[in-house]
Design a protein around this motif. Structure first.
Motif, PDB file in Angstrom:
ATOM      1  N   GLU A 138       0.821  -1.211   0.000  1.00 43.38           N
ATOM      2  CA  GLU A 138       0.000   0.000   0.000  1.00 43.38           C
ATOM      3  C   GLU A 138       0.855   1.261   0.000  1.00 43.38           C
ATOM      4  O   GLU A 138       0.355   2.353  -0.277  1.00 43.38           O
ATOM      5  CB  GLU A 138      -0.919  -0.009   1.221  1.00 43.38           C
ATOM      6  CG  GLU A 138      -1.997  -1.086   1.166  1.00 43.38           C
ATOM      7  CD  GLU A 138      -2.912  -0.931  -0.029  1.00 43.38           C
ATOM      8  OE1 GLU A 138      -3.296   0.215  -0.341  1.00 43.38           O
ATOM      9  OE2 GLU A 138      -3.237  -1.934  -0.671  1.00 43.38           O
ATOM     10  N   THR A 139       2.138   1.129   0.358  1.00 40.27           N
ATOM     11  CA  THR A 139       2.996   2.298   0.461  1.00 40.27           C
ATOM     12  C   THR A 139       3.369   2.824  -0.917  1.00 40.27           C
ATOM     13  O   THR A 139       3.922   2.105  -1.742  1.00 40.27           O
ATOM     14  CB  THR A 139       4.292   1.962   1.233  1.00 40.27           C
ATOM     15  OG1 THR A 139       3.937   1.458   2.520  1.00 40.27           O
ATOM     16  CG2 THR A 139       5.161   3.197   1.388  1.00 40.27           C
ATOM     17  N   ILE A 140       3.057   4.082  -1.160  1.00 44.15           N
ATOM     18  CA  ILE A 140       3.443   4.736  -2.403  1.00 44.15           C
ATOM     19  C   ILE A 140       4.539   5.742  -2.080  1.00 44.15           C
ATOM     20  O   ILE A 140       4.341   6.648  -1.261  1.00 44.15           O
ATOM     21  CB  ILE A 140       2.241   5.433  -3.071  1.00 44.15           C
ATOM     22  CG1 ILE A 140       1.194   4.399  -3.496  1.00 44.15           C
ATOM     23  CG2 ILE A 140       2.705   6.250  -4.278  1.00 44.15           C
ATOM     24  CD1 ILE A 140      -0.049   5.003  -4.121  1.00 44.15           C
ATOM     25  N   HIS A 141       5.688   5.577  -2.692  1.00 42.95           N
ATOM     26  CA  HIS A 141       6.827   6.441  -2.442  1.00 42.95           C
ATOM     27  C   HIS A 141       6.862   7.555  -3.486  1.00 42.95           C
ATOM     28  O   HIS A 141       6.668   7.310  -4.677  1.00 42.95           O
ATOM     29  CB  HIS A 141       8.127   5.632  -2.503  1.00 42.95           C
ATOM     30  CG  HIS A 141       8.211   4.559  -1.462  1.00 42.95           C
ATOM     31  ND1 HIS A 141       8.903   4.709  -0.281  1.00 42.95           N
ATOM     32  CD2 HIS A 141       7.681   3.302  -1.418  1.00 42.95           C
ATOM     33  CE1 HIS A 141       8.797   3.608   0.439  1.00 42.95           C
ATOM     34  NE2 HIS A 141       8.065   2.738  -0.229  1.00 42.95           N
ATOM     35  N   THR A 142       7.109   8.762  -3.005  1.00 39.56           N
ATOM     36  CA  THR A 142       7.186   9.927  -3.895  1.00 39.56           C
ATOM     37  C   THR A 142       8.439  10.729  -3.564  1.00 39.56           C
ATOM     38  O   THR A 142       9.206  10.365  -2.673  1.00 39.56           O
ATOM     39  CB  THR A 142       5.932  10.810  -3.733  1.00 39.56           C
ATOM     40  OG1 THR A 142       5.816  11.211  -2.366  1.00 39.56           O
ATOM     41  CG2 THR A 142       4.678  10.057  -4.147  1.00 39.56           C
ATOM     42  N   ALA A 143       8.630  11.821  -4.273  1.00 39.84           N
ATOM     43  CA  ALA A 143       9.792  12.677  -4.028  1.00 39.84           C
ATOM     44  C   ALA A 143       9.720  13.270  -2.622  1.00 39.84           C
ATOM     45  O   ALA A 143       8.635  13.435  -2.058  1.00 39.84           O
ATOM     46  CB  ALA A 143       9.840  13.798  -5.060  1.00 39.84           C
ATOM     47  N   PRO A 144      10.871  13.598  -2.031  1.00 33.90           N
ATOM     48  CA  PRO A 144      10.885  14.219  -0.696  1.00 33.90           C
ATOM     49  C   PRO A 144      10.092  15.528  -0.690  1.00 33.90           C
ATOM     50  O   PRO A 144       9.966  16.197  -1.721  1.00 33.90           O
ATOM     51  CB  PRO A 144      12.375  14.476  -0.448  1.00 33.90           C
ATOM     52  CG  PRO A 144      13.089  13.542  -1.350  1.00 33.90           C
ATOM     53  CD  PRO A 144      12.221  13.384  -2.559  1.00 33.90           C
ATOM     54  N   PRO A 145       9.552  15.912   0.469  1.00 31.76           N
ATOM     55  CA  PRO A 145       8.735  17.138   0.565  1.00 31.76           C
ATOM     56  C   PRO A 145       9.501  18.394   0.150  1.00 31.76           C
ATOM     57  O   PRO A 145       8.892  19.385  -0.278  1.00 31.76           O
ATOM     58  CB  PRO A 145       8.367  17.200   2.052  1.00 31.76           C
ATOM     59  CG  PRO A 145       8.552  15.817   2.562  1.00 31.76           C
ATOM     60  CD  PRO A 145       9.616  15.190   1.743  1.00 31.76           C
ATOM     61  N   THR A 146      10.829  18.358   0.263  1.00 30.95           N
ATOM     62  CA  THR A 146      11.628  19.542  -0.083  1.00 30.95           C
ATOM     63  C   THR A 146      11.848  19.689  -1.592  1.00 30.95           C
ATOM     64  O   THR A 146      12.434  20.677  -2.039  1.00 30.95           O
ATOM     65  CB  THR A 146      12.998  19.456   0.603  1.00 30.95           C
ATOM     66  OG1 THR A 146      13.624  18.211   0.263  1.00 30.95           O
ATOM     67  CG2 THR A 146      12.857  19.543   2.118  1.00 30.95           C
ATOM     68  N   SER A 147      11.374  18.708  -2.352  1.00 32.66           N
ATOM     69  CA  SER A 147      11.586  18.747  -3.801  1.00 32.66           C
ATOM     70  C   SER A 147      10.697  19.801  -4.452  1.00 32.66           C
ATOM     71  O   SER A 147       9.687  20.232  -3.885  1.00 32.66           O
ATOM     72  CB  SER A 147      11.286  17.378  -4.420  1.00 32.66           C
ATOM     73  OG  SER A 147      12.118  16.385  -3.876  1.00 32.66           O
TER      74      SER A 147
END
Length: 635
Positions: free
Chosen positions: A3-12
């Motif tokens: 279920e985990t969806i990985h995205t770019a870091p919040p600082t991107s």
């Protein structure tokens, strides 16, 4: 499915969407009219510059000329071209004209070339020169859709035995036609561009599959433009401005990796110098690039060259070189060196590492690496010498970047964090899935194949096995198709050992085998130059036949030691028990590697079937040699 969806870091930053590829050129021409944007090689160490304003003019003339020759929006144009300024002009001309270009790998055989042109329904072919024209001419009899052939450099009056139905033009002549069709070139080009949508198909890239005929990957303008611009925006050390960065480009632009980066470098105003892999060593100190893209194999050869040079040294020089190399090999960029280590590194930098950087031109800030796995030891080694390697991950089907290491969070052994706008998840079987604006439109004329890899809700199945570490970095462990099962029922992931062995200077390539067998073995293709260097230092006859040297204990034992090291930390059933030293080289030309340098495992297995059988039939604790010169070693 996880279920985990990985995205770019919040600082991107945010993804850059909604642009066509000509938009990138026009924006760059407006912001950064660099007078040396494109640099065409005129020799191994000389270039002729072309400014972005001139590139724009030539591309627009090309577009208008192509349309005047009867090509219409959506028509396919095949490329059999070198990776240089001519490719860029032809490509941008096609894009402005609303045409779809179809680059063909120069290493393809005639059958595959003909297949790509026929399957793509190409109506025109652009070739680099008379040699490439001759290569393609005899194929055109069976390709009736192609009525126009354009040659970038050469004489249109030459007689390449083209079919009567085919007209031959030079690129200069096509541009002249385009120039003569209107009194307002820019307005005519604007009219063409106004009809282009970011969602329009921009190119068909036929993937170099390890089995069967290639599939045509459909990439849109936005697929590529968003990927290229967003990726470069995520590297804060890259400056934007006319000539702010100097780039050397030697990777084939038939691959999406080099091509997407070319669009991106143009967009930020960089000066790009084109060269060939054969001329790279000579070109680097002249161009003095601040950044460039590479594949791991090139860096592995750089590392092998460093080792060989040190091996050839004598006396104090040899001792200093070996000491500095040892420091670099132990360096870990993720840890702060001790005070004593820092002093040693500074001394090594002054005595040795500065020479390594000089060989790369002396100004390299970043080397962006993709296409295959890079061993962590190489990233750390170059970091010790002050060169930052940023490894990324992606496929042709993902335009190409899915994730990459950011300079401030560079983690060797991983391919970094997802790009802005990109989603990544790990399926239950550990396959990497991704979704976002980078994912292809599908495979051309192959809906069933598309359906196998692309779900209705947009998730693309990469075919790679991987996981995320606790810091959110993606790690690739293997190709799903590369997994095999021993007769004991245990599954083996061959890539970790293959990568370890392939990063050693003595070894060019390694292929782990064992499907249906009791244990794993390896086919090892040694690096002949390195073997002869070891032979020389060991007092052997370095001029002896290669296969004879492989049978000498000094050589096979050195490689056996490397195999033992690679085995460390692996599950016992995954370790290599025997190996074959094969005095051949795997190349795309031999048909054993794809154009992107991936091993064609089924072909390798078939080619060396007798060696594999002999390897498993060999008696334990022996070193034997087959009739074809392969040396079989049991650990």
């Amino acid at each position: 499915m996880s279920e985990t969806i990985h995205t770019a870091p919040p600082t991107s930053g945010d993804p850059i969407l909604g642009k066509t590829l000509p938009d990138l050129m026009y924006e760059a021409a407006e912001r950064f009219p660099n007078p040396r944007s494109f640099n065409q090689p005129t020799g191994p160490t000389s270039w002729e510059p072309m400014g972005l304003p001139e590139f724009r003019v030539q591309s627009e003339e090309m577009a208008l000329g192509l349309r005047e020759l009867g090509l219409e929006r959506g028509d396919k144009v095949a490329f059999l071209m070198e990776s240089d300024v001519n490719f860029c002009i032809a490509d941008m001309g096609c894009l402005i004209a609303g045409l779809v270009d179809v680059p063909i790998y120069l290493s393809h055989g005639p059958e595959q070339m003909a297949y790509v042109m026929e399957h793509a329904e190409a109506r025109a072919l652009i070739v680099a020169d008379t040699a490439r024209l001759s290569q393609a001419a005899h194929l055109l009899e069976d390709l009736p859709l192609i009525e126009t052939v354009i040659i970038a450099e050469g004489d249109a009056d030459a007689d390449p035995a083209l079919p009567d139905s085919v007209s031959l033009h030079t690129m200069d002549a096509v541009r002249t036609i385009g120039r003569d069709t209107t009194t307002d070139r820019a307005a005519a080009a604007d009219k063409l561009c106004a009809k282009i949508s970011p969602d329009d198909l921009a190119t068909l890239i036929y993937t170099s599959g390890t089995t069967g005929m290639p599939k045509g990957v459909m990439l849109s303008h936005e697929n590529i433009s968003s990927n290229a611009t967003t990726a470069l925006n995520e590297i804060p050390g890259l400056k934007q401005g006319a000539g702010a960065e100097t780039v050397i480009s030697f990777l084939p632009m038939t691959h999406i990796f080099a091509r997407a980066l070319q669009y991106g470098f143009m967009w930020i105003g960089a000066s790009v110098h084109f060269t060939s892999p054969d001329n790279l060593v000579q070109a680097l100190p002249i161009v003095k690039p601040t950044a460039f893209a590479s594949v791991p194999r090139v860096l592995e050869k750089v590392y092998a060259g460093i080792q060989k040079k040190i091996m050839d040294m004598d006396g104090v020089q040899h001792q200093i070189g070996s000491w500095a190399l040892g420091l670099a090999q132990k360096y870990d960029m993720t840890k702060e060196p001790s005070f004593a280590e820092s002093l040693q590194l500074k001394l090594a930098d002054r005595l040795v590492f500065t020479k390594w950087r000089d060989a790369l031109g002396g100004r390299v800030k970043y080397i962006v690496v993709g296409g295959a796995a890079l061993q962590p030891n190489l990233a750390n080694l170059m970091a010790a010498a002050g060169v930052t390697i940023l490894q990324g991950y992606g496929l042709t089907e993902t335009s190409p970047v899915i994730s990459f290491n950011r300079p401030e969070r560079n983690m060797p052994g991983t391919v970094g964090e997802p790009m802005p706008g990109v989603e990544v998840r790990i399926a239950e079987d550990k396959e990497i899935l991704t979704r976002g604006p980078h994912v292809m439109q599908g495979y051309y004329k192959a809906p069933e194949k598309t359906k196998k890899v692309l779900t209705d809700d947009g998730w693309f199945h990469t075919g790679d096995i991987g996981k995320f570490d606790d810091k959110g970095n993606l790690m690739i462990t293997d190709r799903k198709k590369s997994l095999f099962k021993l007769s004991t029922g245990k599954y083996v992931i061959p890539q970790p050992i293959e990568n370890k062995l392939g990063s050693e200077a003595l070894i060019d390539k390694a292929v782990v085998i064992g499907n249906g067998r009791k244990y794993c073995s390896a086919l090892i293709f040694p690096n002949e130059d390195q073997v002869r260097a070891v032979a020389r230092r060991g007092g052997l006859d370095e001029e002896a036949p290669f296969s004879d040297l492989l049978e000498d204990e000094t050589i096979y034992q050195a490689i056996a030691d490397l195999v033992q090291q690679a085995n460390k930390g692996m599950d016992h059933w995954s370790t290599v028990k025997r190996f074959a030293l094969i005095p051949d080289e795997l190349t795309p030309e031999s048909g054993l590697l794809t154009p992107t340098l991936k091993v064609k495992r089924p072909v390798v297995h078939d080619t060396y079937a007798s060696d594999i059988e002999a390897l498993y039939e060999a008696e334990s604790s022996t070193v034997t040699r087959t009739e074809r010169g392969t040396v079989l070693v049991t650990l």
